[in-house]
Design a protein around this motif. Sequence first.
Motif, PDB file in Angstrom:
ATOM      1  N   LEU A 136       0.894  -1.212  -0.007  1.00  0.00           N
ATOM      2  CA  LEU A 136       0.040   0.030  -0.017  1.00  0.00           C
ATOM      3  C   LEU A 136       1.046   1.387  -0.104  1.00  0.00           C
ATOM      4  CD1 LEU A 136      -2.700   1.244   0.240  1.00  0.00           C
ATOM      5  CD2 LEU A 136      -2.820   0.990   2.605  1.00  0.00           C
ATOM      6  N   ASP A 137       1.718   1.332   0.871  1.00  0.00           N
ATOM      7  CA  ASP A 137       2.705   2.433   0.881  1.00  0.00           C
ATOM      8  C   ASP A 137       3.347   2.580  -0.447  1.00  0.00           C
ATOM      9  OD1 ASP A 137       4.040   4.594   2.473  1.00  0.00           O
ATOM     10  OD2 ASP A 137       5.902   3.702   1.697  1.00  0.00           O
ATOM     11  N   HIS A 173      -8.282   1.527   0.413  1.00  0.00           N
ATOM     12  CA  HIS A 173      -7.677   1.265   2.046  1.00  0.00           C
ATOM     13  C   HIS A 173      -8.592   2.004   2.995  1.00  0.00           C
ATOM     14  CE1 HIS A 173      -5.706   4.650   0.647  1.00  0.00           C
ATOM     15  NE2 HIS A 173      -5.505   5.210   1.824  1.00  0.00           N
ATOM     16  N   CYS A 222      -5.489   0.942   7.520  1.00  0.00           N
ATOM     17  CA  CYS A 222      -4.029   0.867   7.481  1.00  0.00           C
ATOM     18  C   CYS A 222      -3.219   0.196   8.662  1.00  0.00           C
ATOM     19  CB  CYS A 222      -3.362   2.405   7.292  1.00  0.00           C
ATOM     20  SG  CYS A 222      -4.042   3.288   5.894  1.00  0.00           S
ATOM     21  N   CYS A 277      -8.160  -3.216   2.098  1.00  0.00           N
ATOM     22  CA  CYS A 277      -7.214  -3.161   1.003  1.00  0.00           C
ATOM     23  C   CYS A 277      -6.674  -4.466   0.441  1.00  0.00           C
ATOM     24  CB  CYS A 277      -5.906  -2.520   1.899  1.00  0.00           C
ATOM     25  SG  CYS A 277      -5.249  -3.365   3.099  1.00  0.00           S
ATOM     26  N   CYS A 321      -2.024  -2.983   3.196  1.00  0.00           N
ATOM     27  CA  CYS A 321      -1.339  -2.267   4.381  1.00  0.00           C
ATOM     28  C   CYS A 321      -0.138  -2.998   5.127  1.00  0.00           C
ATOM     29  CB  CYS A 321      -2.747  -1.554   4.969  1.00  0.00           C
ATOM     30  SG  CYS A 321      -3.406  -2.816   6.239  1.00  0.00           S
ATOM     31  N   ASN A 344      -1.421  11.792   7.543  1.00  0.00           N
ATOM     32  CA  ASN A 344      -1.041  11.016   8.725  1.00  0.00           C
ATOM     33  C   ASN A 344       0.155  11.840   9.476  1.00  0.00           C
ATOM     34  OD1 ASN A 344      -2.697   8.700   8.913  1.00  0.00           O
ATOM     35  ND2 ASN A 344      -1.320   7.519   7.346  1.00  0.00           N
ATOM     36  N   TYR A 389      -3.938  11.426   1.514  1.00  0.00           N
ATOM     37  CA  TYR A 389      -4.453  10.099   1.591  1.00  0.00           C
ATOM     38  C   TYR A 389      -5.920  10.274   1.409  1.00  0.00           C
ATOM     39  CZ  TYR A 389      -0.210   8.291   3.734  1.00  0.00           C
ATOM     40  OH  TYR A 389       0.993   7.885   4.193  1.00  0.00           O
TER      41      TYR A 389
END
Length: 351
Positions: free
Chosen positions: A23-24, A35, A38, A45, A77, A139, A195
């Motif tokens: 995911l990142d 997603h 996380c 996800c 994630c 985040n 995000y």
Amino acid sequence: MSFQLTIEPLGETIEVEENQTILDATLRAGIYLPHACCHGLCATCKVNIVEGDILHGDASPFALMDFERDEGKALACCATLESDITIEADIDEEPDAESIPVKDFYGTVSRIEDLTPTIKGLWIKLDEAIHFQAGQYINLNIPELNISRPFSLANSPSSSDEIELNIRIVPGGEGTRYLHENLKLGDSISFSGPYGRFFVRKSANKPLVFMAGGSGLSSPLSMILDLLNQHADIPITLVYGQRNRKELYYHEFFLEMVEKYPNFSYVPALSDPHEDDDWTGFRGFVHDAAKSYFNSDFREHHAYLCGPPLMIDACITTLIQGRLFEKDIFIEKFISAADTQKANSPLFKKL
């Protein structure tokens, strides 16, 4: 050491660093995968591993069951690569969505304000401006606690060199408690972002109703500011609820906006006003205020909902009963690790 990740059905291949999650890596490459939490708990996800080897990481056995792992499924994630891999993901095309790569940003706390007894406004002056769509979130890193927490951006994208966050202190929440009690002007701070897939579908050109409660005002505030800054002439209605007058922040600001913009309407509601509030506005919950204002008829609108789960559930019910289709209802979908312990609305399959 790095590996190659191919994403189907897009047919795109990106490089993934060792110990970097799927995911990142995709988000930092500007490729959106669905997603939410996380933290490996909500299963939003989930992807199919078509070819190659991965480690599942901290994926919850409830979000990703043993038989699903055997079938080649993984949570993006949490999953990291052990070889070059190919995944298949459920990616919806959104014509109004921007593909903005997630980056790391650094800045300085430039302003702190008590917006309500439980919500602080936090402004961060950035070393580098951030590009984002109104409605997205970041985040925020809290290195002293070795944690990060998601917060919606409350400012307009046009004010990209300084961001605003509205942070409600959560009972028992170590992150929000630290930000309320320990953060000071001039402190250095960092975050990653943007995000999320919460944004206005401007191309639909439909009247908009925003329904918000508590610090859920952040995203609608950003979206409304963005629309008005771009001279949008479609009808825009904000229905905003709090318990009492002291919690109803930016009330005067919205009243001024009503005077300035003919297409903007503001419907504030208090569910439990104090005797000394001298409140002459709507008494009740957000969904009740919206139902009364629109006379239970939401046809031809797009609705954007932000707030606590019970408010979201009630608003969805009210909108559907008011003849609005599910496809025209949009919800802010980032959730914390704590949120994943709560049941999602049975009324809305996309949650």
